[in-house]
Scaffold this motif. Structure first.
Motif, PDB file in Angstrom:
ATOM      1  N   ALA A 123     -21.880 -19.867  50.989  1.00 33.52           N
ATOM      2  CA  ALA A 123     -21.056 -19.807  49.784  1.00 33.52           C
ATOM      3  C   ALA A 123     -19.566 -19.753  50.108  1.00 33.52           C
ATOM      4  N   LYS A 124     -19.174 -19.034  51.137  1.00 31.50           N
ATOM      5  CA  LYS A 124     -17.749 -18.906  51.484  1.00 31.50           C
ATOM      6  C   LYS A 124     -17.133 -20.272  51.768  1.00 31.50           C
ATOM      7  N   ARG A 125     -17.813 -21.099  52.538  1.00 27.16           N
ATOM      8  CA  ARG A 125     -17.308 -22.442  52.874  1.00 27.16           C
ATOM      9  C   ARG A 125     -17.028 -23.238  51.597  1.00 27.16           C
ATOM     10  N   PHE A 126     -17.924 -23.149  50.643  1.00 25.60           N
ATOM     11  CA  PHE A 126     -17.772 -23.933  49.424  1.00 25.60           C
ATOM     12  C   PHE A 126     -16.718 -23.327  48.493  1.00 25.60           C
ATOM     13  N   ARG A 127     -16.614 -21.986  48.462  1.00 23.62           N
ATOM     14  CA  ARG A 127     -15.548 -21.358  47.672  1.00 23.62           C
ATOM     15  C   ARG A 127     -14.182 -21.827  48.169  1.00 23.62           C
ATOM     16  N   GLU A 128     -14.037 -21.952  49.480  1.00 19.65           N
ATOM     17  CA  GLU A 128     -12.776 -22.411  50.068  1.00 19.65           C
ATOM     18  C   GLU A 128     -12.418 -23.831  49.627  1.00 19.65           C
ATOM     19  N   CYS A 129     -13.405 -24.578  49.154  1.00 21.12           N
ATOM     20  CA  CYS A 129     -13.187 -25.959  48.702  1.00 21.12           C
ATOM     21  C   CYS A 129     -13.157 -26.074  47.183  1.00 21.12           C
ATOM     22  N   GLY A 130     -13.078 -24.933  46.486  1.00 15.02           N
ATOM     23  CA  GLY A 130     -12.944 -24.963  45.040  1.00 15.02           C
ATOM     24  C   GLY A 130     -14.230 -24.819  44.250  1.00 15.02           C
ATOM     25  N   PHE A 131     -15.336 -24.550  44.912  1.00 13.72           N
ATOM     26  CA  PHE A 131     -16.607 -24.352  44.215  1.00 13.72           C
ATOM     27  C   PHE A 131     -16.678 -22.923  43.683  1.00 13.72           C
ATOM     28  N   VAL A 132     -17.408 -22.753  42.590  1.00 17.99           N
ATOM     29  CA  VAL A 132     -17.702 -21.427  42.051  1.00 17.99           C
ATOM     30  C   VAL A 132     -19.218 -21.280  41.963  1.00 17.99           C
ATOM     31  N   GLU A 133     -19.653 -20.048  42.127  1.00 20.04           N
ATOM     32  CA  GLU A 133     -21.096 -19.803  42.052  1.00 20.04           C
ATOM     33  C   GLU A 133     -21.529 -19.752  40.594  1.00 20.04           C
ATOM     34  N   ILE A 134     -22.627 -20.390  40.296  1.00 17.18           N
ATOM     35  CA  ILE A 134     -23.208 -20.329  38.964  1.00 17.18           C
ATOM     36  C   ILE A 134     -23.903 -18.973  38.843  1.00 17.18           C
ATOM     37  N   PRO A 135     -23.536 -18.167  37.853  1.00 15.94           N
ATOM     38  CA  PRO A 135     -24.086 -16.812  37.734  1.00 15.94           C
ATOM     39  C   PRO A 135     -25.618 -16.793  37.722  1.00 15.94           C
ATOM     40  N   ASP A 136     -26.169 -15.774  38.365  1.00 19.58           N
ATOM     41  CA  ASP A 136     -27.612 -15.538  38.404  1.00 19.58           C
ATOM     42  C   ASP A 136     -28.402 -16.725  38.946  1.00 19.58           C
ATOM     43  N   SER A 137     -27.820 -17.456  39.902  1.00 22.35           N
ATOM     44  CA  SER A 137     -28.489 -18.654  40.418  1.00 22.35           C
ATOM     45  C   SER A 137     -29.021 -18.491  41.839  1.00 22.35           C
ATOM     46  N   GLU A 138     -28.796 -17.334  42.449  1.00 22.14           N
ATOM     47  CA  GLU A 138     -29.227 -17.161  43.838  1.00 22.14           C
ATOM     48  C   GLU A 138     -30.752 -17.099  43.931  1.00 22.14           C
ATOM     49  N   VAL A 139     -31.289 -17.910  44.838  1.00 19.29           N
ATOM     50  CA  VAL A 139     -32.723 -17.942  45.108  1.00 19.29           C
ATOM     51  C   VAL A 139     -32.895 -17.993  46.616  1.00 19.29           C
ATOM     52  N   GLU A 140     -33.608 -17.024  47.159  1.00 22.51           N
ATOM     53  CA  GLU A 140     -33.884 -16.973  48.604  1.00 22.51           C
ATOM     54  C   GLU A 140     -32.617 -17.157  49.429  1.00 22.51           C
ATOM     55  N   ASP A 141     -31.580 -16.380  49.111  1.00 19.96           N
ATOM     56  CA  ASP A 141     -30.296 -16.377  49.827  1.00 19.96           C
ATOM     57  C   ASP A 141     -29.528 -17.688  49.728  1.00 19.96           C
ATOM     58  N   ARG A 142     -29.877 -18.525  48.776  1.00 19.46           N
ATOM     59  CA  ARG A 142     -29.136 -19.779  48.555  1.00 19.46           C
ATOM     60  C   ARG A 142     -28.448 -19.679  47.201  1.00 19.46           C
ATOM     61  N   HIS A 143     -27.201 -20.115  47.162  1.00 17.76           N
ATOM     62  CA  HIS A 143     -26.378 -20.036  45.968  1.00 17.76           C
ATOM     63  C   HIS A 143     -26.218 -21.431  45.369  1.00 17.76           C
ATOM     64  N   LEU A 144     -26.352 -21.541  44.063  1.00 15.09           N
ATOM     65  CA  LEU A 144     -26.079 -22.786  43.372  1.00 15.09           C
ATOM     66  C   LEU A 144     -24.603 -22.753  42.996  1.00 15.09           C
ATOM     67  N   MET A 145     -23.849 -23.749  43.474  1.00 11.18           N
ATOM     68  CA  MET A 145     -22.405 -23.728  43.293  1.00 11.18           C
ATOM     69  C   MET A 145     -21.941 -25.028  42.638  1.00 11.18           C
ATOM     70  N   LEU A 146     -20.821 -24.942  41.938  1.00 12.29           N
ATOM     71  CA  LEU A 146     -20.297 -26.036  41.139  1.00 12.29           C
ATOM     72  C   LEU A 146     -18.802 -26.214  41.399  1.00 12.29           C
ATOM     73  N   CYS A 147     -18.392 -27.462  41.468  1.00  9.80           N
ATOM     74  CA  CYS A 147     -16.967 -27.802  41.556  1.00  9.80           C
ATOM     75  C   CYS A 147     -16.684 -28.881  40.512  1.00  9.80           C
ATOM     76  N   ARG A 148     -15.700 -28.633  39.661  1.00  6.00           N
ATOM     77  CA  ARG A 148     -15.269 -29.632  38.681  1.00  6.00           C
ATOM     78  C   ARG A 148     -14.031 -30.316  39.225  1.00  6.00           C
ATOM     79  N   PHE A 149     -13.923 -31.604  38.965  1.00  3.10           N
ATOM     80  CA  PHE A 149     -12.719 -32.330  39.387  1.00  3.10           C
ATOM     81  C   PHE A 149     -12.328 -33.342  38.324  1.00  3.10           C
TER      82      PHE A 149
END
Length: 149
Positions: A123-149
């Motif tokens: 998640a940190k790598r993707f946050r550094e690129c402008g992604f945000v975590e979708i709330p309540d989306s973590e499954v088995e230590d994986r985060h669903l992340m979104l970036c709008r452009f």
């Protein structure tokens, strides 16, 4: 050590294609979910409506990383980052980040606007690129992340 290069996977270069398939298959080591048949299908699928594009990272003649991006067939202007793999002996050297940057640059060059989704344990790598975590989306230590452009 030779310089890292990132470029589009040439699916017509059979040696390059085979090495890329092997790398992804070995990196995931989950034949039920990421078996060779699925990886081959993903890399070779040709669809004029919904694109797929893979990138490779090379050092010299060796493929050390592979990463894909595809259009979501269920949502307008939505792109999915997927099947990202770095050779185990090359991890921690910035290859995954270079492949991420190449895919983001490619998407933003090809499309005026949209959104990019990824499921990641980094998640940190993707946050550094402008992604945000979708709330309540973590499954088995994986985060669903979104970036709008």
């Amino acid at each position: 050590m030779s310089k890292l290069q990132i470029r589009a996977l040439d699916i017509h270069d059979l040696l390059q294609l085979e090495a890329s398939i092997d790398l992804v298959e070995n990196a995931f080591a989950d034949p039920d979910r990421y078996g060779r048949e699925r990886i081959v299908w993903e890399m070779l699928a040709e669809n004029t409506v919904f694109y797929r594009q893979f990138f490779i990272a090379t050092r010299g003649r060796q493929i050390v990383g592979v990463a894909g991006v595809k259009a979501a067939d269920w949502a307008l202007k939505t792109h999915i980052l997927y099947l990202s793999a770095v050779a185990p002996e090359m991890r921690g050297k910035g290859i995954g980040r270079a492949l991420l940057d190449a895919r983001l640059e490619w998407i933003k060059r090809k499309f005026v606007s949209g959104r990019i989704l990824v499921s990641t344990a980094r998640a940190k790598r993707f946050r550094e690129c402008g992604f945000v975590e979708i709330p309540d989306s973590e499954v088995e230590d994986r985060h669903l992340m979104l970036c709008r452009f």
